[in-house]
Design a protein around this motif. Sequence first.
Motif, PDB file in Angstrom:
ATOM      1  N   HIS A 105      82.033 -69.872 -58.737  1.00  0.00           N
ATOM      2  CA  HIS A 105      81.129 -68.730 -58.592  1.00  0.00           C
ATOM      3  C   HIS A 105      81.147 -67.849 -59.839  1.00  0.00           C
ATOM      4  O   HIS A 105      80.108 -67.434 -60.339  1.00  0.00           O
ATOM      5  CB  HIS A 105      81.508 -67.926 -57.349  1.00  0.00           C
ATOM      6  CG  HIS A 105      80.507 -66.889 -56.997  1.00  0.00           C
ATOM      7  ND1 HIS A 105      79.305 -67.182 -56.379  1.00  0.00           N
ATOM      8  CD2 HIS A 105      80.501 -65.553 -57.204  1.00  0.00           C
ATOM      9  CE1 HIS A 105      78.617 -66.075 -56.210  1.00  0.00           C
ATOM     10  NE2 HIS A 105      79.319 -65.074 -56.700  1.00  0.00           N
ATOM     11  N   PHE A 106      82.340 -67.590 -60.372  1.00  0.00           N
ATOM     12  CA  PHE A 106      82.442 -66.729 -61.548  1.00  0.00           C
ATOM     13  C   PHE A 106      82.024 -67.450 -62.829  1.00  0.00           C
ATOM     14  O   PHE A 106      81.508 -66.824 -63.757  1.00  0.00           O
ATOM     15  CB  PHE A 106      83.842 -66.123 -61.655  1.00  0.00           C
ATOM     16  CG  PHE A 106      84.040 -65.022 -60.656  1.00  0.00           C
ATOM     17  CD1 PHE A 106      83.635 -63.727 -60.948  1.00  0.00           C
ATOM     18  CD2 PHE A 106      84.558 -65.275 -59.401  1.00  0.00           C
ATOM     19  CE1 PHE A 106      83.764 -62.696 -60.014  1.00  0.00           C
ATOM     20  CE2 PHE A 106      84.705 -64.266 -58.459  1.00  0.00           C
ATOM     21  CZ  PHE A 106      84.296 -62.974 -58.770  1.00  0.00           C
ATOM     22  N   VAL A 107      82.200 -68.767 -62.871  1.00  0.00           N
ATOM     23  CA  VAL A 107      81.723 -69.540 -64.022  1.00  0.00           C
ATOM     24  C   VAL A 107      80.199 -69.446 -64.108  1.00  0.00           C
ATOM     25  O   VAL A 107      79.632 -69.252 -65.179  1.00  0.00           O
ATOM     26  CB  VAL A 107      82.189 -71.018 -63.924  1.00  0.00           C
ATOM     27  CG1 VAL A 107      81.380 -71.919 -64.832  1.00  0.00           C
ATOM     28  CG2 VAL A 107      83.668 -71.121 -64.260  1.00  0.00           C
ATOM     29  N   VAL A 108      79.532 -69.541 -62.973  1.00  0.00           N
ATOM     30  CA  VAL A 108      78.073 -69.401 -62.953  1.00  0.00           C
ATOM     31  C   VAL A 108      77.674 -67.977 -63.345  1.00  0.00           C
ATOM     32  O   VAL A 108      76.774 -67.766 -64.165  1.00  0.00           O
ATOM     33  CB  VAL A 108      77.506 -69.771 -61.564  1.00  0.00           C
ATOM     34  CG1 VAL A 108      76.036 -69.391 -61.452  1.00  0.00           C
ATOM     35  CG2 VAL A 108      77.703 -71.253 -61.292  1.00  0.00           C
ATOM     36  N   ALA A 109      78.369 -66.997 -62.785  1.00  0.00           N
ATOM     37  CA  ALA A 109      78.021 -65.591 -63.048  1.00  0.00           C
ATOM     38  C   ALA A 109      78.170 -65.227 -64.524  1.00  0.00           C
ATOM     39  O   ALA A 109      77.391 -64.431 -65.051  1.00  0.00           O
ATOM     40  CB  ALA A 109      78.886 -64.671 -62.185  1.00  0.00           C
ATOM     41  N   PHE A 110      79.172 -65.793 -65.194  1.00  0.00           N
ATOM     42  CA  PHE A 110      79.442 -65.424 -66.584  1.00  0.00           C
ATOM     43  C   PHE A 110      79.197 -66.570 -67.561  1.00  0.00           C
ATOM     44  O   PHE A 110      79.804 -66.627 -68.628  1.00  0.00           O
ATOM     45  CB  PHE A 110      80.874 -64.894 -66.708  1.00  0.00           C
ATOM     46  CG  PHE A 110      81.109 -63.639 -65.927  1.00  0.00           C
ATOM     47  CD1 PHE A 110      80.411 -62.476 -66.213  1.00  0.00           C
ATOM     48  CD2 PHE A 110      82.021 -63.617 -64.878  1.00  0.00           C
ATOM     49  CE1 PHE A 110      80.614 -61.312 -65.482  1.00  0.00           C
ATOM     50  CE2 PHE A 110      82.233 -62.461 -64.140  1.00  0.00           C
ATOM     51  CZ  PHE A 110      81.528 -61.307 -64.437  1.00  0.00           C
ATOM     52  N   ALA A 111      78.283 -67.466 -67.204  1.00  0.00           N
ATOM     53  CA  ALA A 111      77.996 -68.629 -68.050  1.00  0.00           C
ATOM     54  C   ALA A 111      77.668 -68.264 -69.501  1.00  0.00           C
ATOM     55  O   ALA A 111      78.157 -68.928 -70.420  1.00  0.00           O
ATOM     56  CB  ALA A 111      76.875 -69.465 -67.432  1.00  0.00           C
ATOM     57  N   TYR A 137      92.395 -76.523 -61.962  1.00  0.00           N
ATOM     58  CA  TYR A 137      91.426 -75.591 -62.540  1.00  0.00           C
ATOM     59  C   TYR A 137      90.756 -76.197 -63.762  1.00  0.00           C
ATOM     60  O   TYR A 137      89.533 -76.128 -63.927  1.00  0.00           O
ATOM     61  CB  TYR A 137      92.104 -74.271 -62.928  1.00  0.00           C
ATOM     62  CG  TYR A 137      92.371 -73.341 -61.774  1.00  0.00           C
ATOM     63  CD1 TYR A 137      91.345 -72.587 -61.206  1.00  0.00           C
ATOM     64  CD2 TYR A 137      93.647 -73.205 -61.249  1.00  0.00           C
ATOM     65  CE1 TYR A 137      91.586 -71.728 -60.150  1.00  0.00           C
ATOM     66  CE2 TYR A 137      93.901 -72.339 -60.190  1.00  0.00           C
ATOM     67  CZ  TYR A 137      92.874 -71.607 -59.645  1.00  0.00           C
ATOM     68  OH  TYR A 137      93.107 -70.757 -58.592  1.00  0.00           O
ATOM     69  N   LEU A 138      91.555 -76.791 -64.637  1.00  0.00           N
ATOM     70  CA  LEU A 138      91.002 -77.393 -65.859  1.00  0.00           C
ATOM     71  C   LEU A 138      90.055 -78.543 -65.522  1.00  0.00           C
ATOM     72  O   LEU A 138      88.999 -78.689 -66.145  1.00  0.00           O
ATOM     73  CB  LEU A 138      92.138 -77.874 -66.768  1.00  0.00           C
ATOM     74  CG  LEU A 138      92.961 -76.761 -67.418  1.00  0.00           C
ATOM     75  CD1 LEU A 138      94.223 -77.324 -68.052  1.00  0.00           C
ATOM     76  CD2 LEU A 138      92.126 -75.998 -68.447  1.00  0.00           C
ATOM     77  N   ALA A 139      90.423 -79.356 -64.518  1.00  0.00           N
ATOM     78  CA  ALA A 139      89.564 -80.471 -64.117  1.00  0.00           C
ATOM     79  C   ALA A 139      88.237 -79.960 -63.571  1.00  0.00           C
ATOM     80  O   ALA A 139      87.172 -80.516 -63.866  1.00  0.00           O
ATOM     81  CB  ALA A 139      90.280 -81.346 -63.080  1.00  0.00           C
ATOM     82  N   ARG A 140      88.271 -78.885 -62.773  1.00  0.00           N
ATOM     83  CA  ARG A 140      87.032 -78.342 -62.214  1.00  0.00           C
ATOM     84  C   ARG A 140      86.153 -77.767 -63.333  1.00  0.00           C
ATOM     85  O   ARG A 140      84.937 -77.966 -63.342  1.00  0.00           O
ATOM     86  CB  ARG A 140      87.348 -77.275 -61.174  1.00  0.00           C
ATOM     87  CG  ARG A 140      86.126 -76.683 -60.475  1.00  0.00           C
ATOM     88  CD  ARG A 140      85.361 -77.697 -59.621  1.00  0.00           C
ATOM     89  NE  ARG A 140      86.162 -78.286 -58.581  1.00  0.00           N
ATOM     90  CZ  ARG A 140      86.227 -77.835 -57.333  1.00  0.00           C
ATOM     91  NH1 ARG A 140      85.520 -76.784 -56.965  1.00  0.00           N
ATOM     92  NH2 ARG A 140      86.995 -78.446 -56.444  1.00  0.00           N
ATOM     93  N   LEU A 141      86.771 -77.069 -64.271  1.00  0.00           N
ATOM     94  CA  LEU A 141      86.003 -76.539 -65.414  1.00  0.00           C
ATOM     95  C   LEU A 141      85.380 -77.678 -66.214  1.00  0.00           C
ATOM     96  O   LEU A 141      84.219 -77.602 -66.613  1.00  0.00           O
ATOM     97  CB  LEU A 141      86.907 -75.690 -66.308  1.00  0.00           C
ATOM     98  CG  LEU A 141      87.275 -74.323 -65.753  1.00  0.00           C
ATOM     99  CD1 LEU A 141      88.488 -73.754 -66.480  1.00  0.00           C
ATOM    100  CD2 LEU A 141      86.085 -73.364 -65.851  1.00  0.00           C
ATOM    101  N   ASP A 142      86.141 -78.751 -66.428  1.00  0.00           N
ATOM    102  CA  ASP A 142      85.624 -79.909 -67.160  1.00  0.00           C
ATOM    103  C   ASP A 142      84.445 -80.525 -66.417  1.00  0.00           C
ATOM    104  O   ASP A 142      83.431 -80.879 -67.018  1.00  0.00           O
ATOM    105  CB  ASP A 142      86.753 -80.927 -67.356  1.00  0.00           C
ATOM    106  CG  ASP A 142      86.319 -82.083 -68.228  1.00  0.00           C
ATOM    107  OD1 ASP A 142      85.795 -81.837 -69.339  1.00  0.00           O
ATOM    108  OD2 ASP A 142      86.487 -83.249 -67.798  1.00  0.00           O
TER     109      ASP A 142
END
Length: 198
Positions: A105-111, A137-142
Amino acid sequence: MSEVKLLFAGPMGAGKTTAIRAISEVEPIATEVANTDLVESAKLETTVAMDYGQLTLDNGDTLRLYGSPGQRRFDFMWRLLADGALGIVVLLDNSRADPLADLEHFVVAFAPMIAAGRVVIAPGRLETHPSPSLDDYLARLDALGHFVPVVPADVRRRDDVLRVLDVLFEQIELAEETESVDGDGDEWLRFVQQARAT
């Protein structure tokens, strides 16, 4: 002397107010009220507008520290508070039901800030809730197509919060070195290097 804005973001209860309190040299200003959304978090109070603190660097420059409200119904405030920020620390709480969904959610908000290399992710409460792991966390970000540093932090500890900021400043410095197209890069680079030295 210059002033630079940093934003602490994350879901309710992730520790934004606590992180600012840990490093601010002034008593933080908080806009906390009684929490009426106990489904979201069992904490008694929640931020509804923002938190504010500040930290003066050795050269006299000032870091203005803002904390955003964590409830999704206030997500319009996230963009307002992110406007003009040099960087963003996204605090996550590993004791929540689905911290990886919070991350998304925050990755989308602060893309846009992530694309500019100005975000660091800081999960907390890993000592009591080890899953998801830092690798998760790193895998999800990747999987989302992002490379973002993930730094564990106990936001009650000043040294942990300063370590997260050090990683953020490294990100910003790298971003400034690679972008320096607008002529302001050198000034920002000097500021970030000074901030890292404190």
